[in-house]
Write a protein that holds these residues in place. Structure first.
Motif, PDB file in Angstrom:
ATOM      1  N   ASP A  56       0.791  -1.268   0.021  1.00 58.00           N
ATOM      2  CA  ASP A  56      -0.008   0.049  -0.020  1.00 58.00           C
ATOM      3  C   ASP A  56       0.814   1.451   0.151  1.00 58.00           C
ATOM      4  N   ARG A  57       1.847   1.158   0.394  1.00 61.34           N
ATOM      5  CA  ARG A  57       2.706   2.573   0.748  1.00 61.34           C
ATOM      6  C   ARG A  57       4.320   2.248   0.330  1.00 61.34           C
ATOM      7  N   PRO A  58       4.317   2.248  -0.813  1.00 57.93           N
ATOM      8  CA  PRO A  58       5.770   2.197  -1.808  1.00 57.93           C
ATOM      9  C   PRO A  58       6.843   2.761  -1.285  1.00 57.93           C
ATOM     10  N   HIS A  59       6.754   3.988  -0.738  1.00 58.58           N
ATOM     11  CA  HIS A  59       7.674   4.778  -0.462  1.00 58.58           C
ATOM     12  C   HIS A  59       8.192   4.454   1.145  1.00 58.58           C
ATOM     13  N   ASP A  60       7.434   3.533   1.867  1.00 62.84           N
ATOM     14  CA  ASP A  60       7.705   2.912   3.172  1.00 62.84           C
ATOM     15  C   ASP A  60       8.331   1.513   2.893  1.00 62.84           C
ATOM     16  N   LYS A  61       8.291   0.938   1.671  1.00 64.79           N
ATOM     17  CA  LYS A  61       8.483  -0.475   1.257  1.00 64.79           C
ATOM     18  C   LYS A  61       9.627  -0.916   1.911  1.00 64.79           C
ATOM     19  N   THR A  62      10.820  -0.136   1.747  1.00 66.98           N
ATOM     20  CA  THR A  62      12.240  -0.646   1.974  1.00 66.98           C
ATOM     21  C   THR A  62      12.501  -0.912   3.494  1.00 66.98           C
ATOM     22  N   VAL A  63      11.842   0.281   4.273  1.00 65.57           N
ATOM     23  CA  VAL A  63      12.200   0.214   5.697  1.00 65.57           C
ATOM     24  C   VAL A  63      11.340  -1.102   6.179  1.00 65.57           C
ATOM     25  N   LEU A  64      10.144  -1.117   5.765  1.00 73.42           N
ATOM     26  CA  LEU A  64       9.195  -2.097   6.363  1.00 73.42           C
ATOM     27  C   LEU A  64       9.826  -3.415   6.208  1.00 73.42           C
ATOM     28  N   ILE A  65      10.243  -3.596   4.832  1.00 74.72           N
ATOM     29  CA  ILE A  65      10.798  -4.956   4.547  1.00 74.72           C
ATOM     30  C   ILE A  65      12.008  -5.343   5.534  1.00 74.72           C
ATOM     31  N   GLU A  66      12.836  -4.392   5.881  1.00 74.69           N
ATOM     32  CA  GLU A  66      14.113  -4.528   6.497  1.00 74.69           C
ATOM     33  C   GLU A  66      13.580  -4.898   8.056  1.00 74.69           C
ATOM     34  N   LEU A  67      12.590  -4.257   8.408  1.00 75.94           N
ATOM     35  CA  LEU A  67      12.048  -4.436   9.871  1.00 75.94           C
ATOM     36  C   LEU A  67      11.323  -5.832   9.976  1.00 75.94           C
ATOM     37  N   ILE A  68      10.797  -6.212   8.889  1.00 77.89           N
ATOM     38  CA  ILE A  68       9.956  -7.593   8.939  1.00 77.89           C
ATOM     39  C   ILE A  68      10.835  -8.728   9.095  1.00 77.89           C
ATOM     40  N   LYS A  69      11.885  -8.550   8.116  1.00 80.48           N
ATOM     41  CA  LYS A  69      13.159  -9.421   8.098  1.00 80.48           C
ATOM     42  C   LYS A  69      13.872  -9.388   9.537  1.00 80.48           C
ATOM     43  N   MET A  70      14.164  -8.260  10.335  1.00 83.19           N
ATOM     44  CA  MET A  70      14.823  -8.349  11.275  1.00 83.19           C
ATOM     45  C   MET A  70      13.738  -8.991  12.741  1.00 83.19           C
ATOM     46  N   ALA A  71      12.596  -8.445  12.269  1.00 84.00           N
ATOM     47  CA  ALA A  71      11.681  -9.208  13.322  1.00 84.00           C
ATOM     48  C   ALA A  71      11.596 -10.567  13.186  1.00 84.00           C
ATOM     49  N   ARG A  72      11.574 -11.252  12.002  1.00 83.05           N
ATOM     50  CA  ARG A  72      11.419 -12.594  12.068  1.00 83.05           C
ATOM     51  C   ARG A  72      12.387 -13.278  12.227  1.00 83.05           C
ATOM     52  N   ARG A  73      13.650 -12.703  12.269  1.00 83.18           N
ATOM     53  CA  ARG A  73      14.906 -13.221  12.428  1.00 83.18           C
ATOM     54  C   ARG A  73      15.163 -13.259  14.270  1.00 83.18           C
ATOM     55  N   LYS A  74      14.458 -12.276  14.770  1.00 79.61           N
ATOM     56  CA  LYS A  74      14.639 -12.046  16.164  1.00 79.61           C
ATOM     57  C   LYS A  74      13.594 -13.398  16.799  1.00 79.61           C
ATOM     58  N   GLN A  75      12.550 -13.383  16.337  1.00 78.65           N
ATOM     59  CA  GLN A  75      11.714 -14.321  16.656  1.00 78.65           C
ATOM     60  C   GLN A  75      12.074 -15.591  16.348  1.00 78.65           C
ATOM     61  N   ALA A  76      12.910 -15.869  15.557  1.00 81.72           N
ATOM     62  CA  ALA A  76      13.434 -17.488  15.270  1.00 81.72           C
ATOM     63  C   ALA A  76      14.502 -17.475  16.142  1.00 81.72           C
ATOM     64  N   GLU A  77      15.330 -16.594  16.480  1.00 80.43           N
ATOM     65  CA  GLU A  77      16.174 -16.641  17.648  1.00 80.43           C
ATOM     66  C   GLU A  77      15.726 -16.735  18.849  1.00 80.43           C
TER      67      GLU A  77
END
Length: 140
Positions: A56-77
């Protein structure tokens, strides 16, 4: 505004889950995992919302994708530490905890979250100044 709320919710869920994981590893008491179990569905829903916001918000896409990846890594840890501990490998769980990888990841998540949330901050300030000025005018 929805991006900022989602990012804030993501960080709060991860912090609660991290604290619960640490409490469990230190004490071995299962009740310390209750906040983890309570926050896991919230984190899942928040990650789904963040995924949707990337569309929905392409201008926020990069930072959101980065946060999603980090959150999933943190949860996996965290899940790995809990699994190791439950399997009787307390030392393995503690070694993973003491690598500081999770701490560094959480620090980065908080930094990015602060950056996203602060992007909305000037608008809050402007609204606050208008409210303050309006109140001053009414008092006269």
């Amino acid at each position: 505004m929805k991006v900022q709320l989602t990012v804030g919710r993501l960080r709060r869920s991860l912090l609660a889950m991290e604290s619960a994981t640490r409490g469990y590893l230190v004490t071995g008491r299962v009740e310390y995992l209750e906040p983890y179990s309570e926050q896991a569905p919230t984190l899942k829903a928040t990650l789904e919302t963040a995924d949707t916001l990337t569309l929905d918000r392409p201008h926020d896409k990069t930072v959101l994708i980065e946060l999603i990846k980090m959150a999933r890594r943190k949860q996996a840890e965290m899940e790995e530490m809990i699994s190791l501990f439950r399997a009787g490998d307390r030392i393995g769980a503690m070694v993973l905890l003491e690598t500081f990888v999770g701490q560094q990841l959480m620090t980065k998540i908080s930094e990015v979250a602060d950056e996203v949330i602060s992007e909305e901050h000037p608008n809050f300030l402007e609204a606050g100044e208008v409210s303050d000025n309006s109140a001053a005018v009414r008092r006269r």
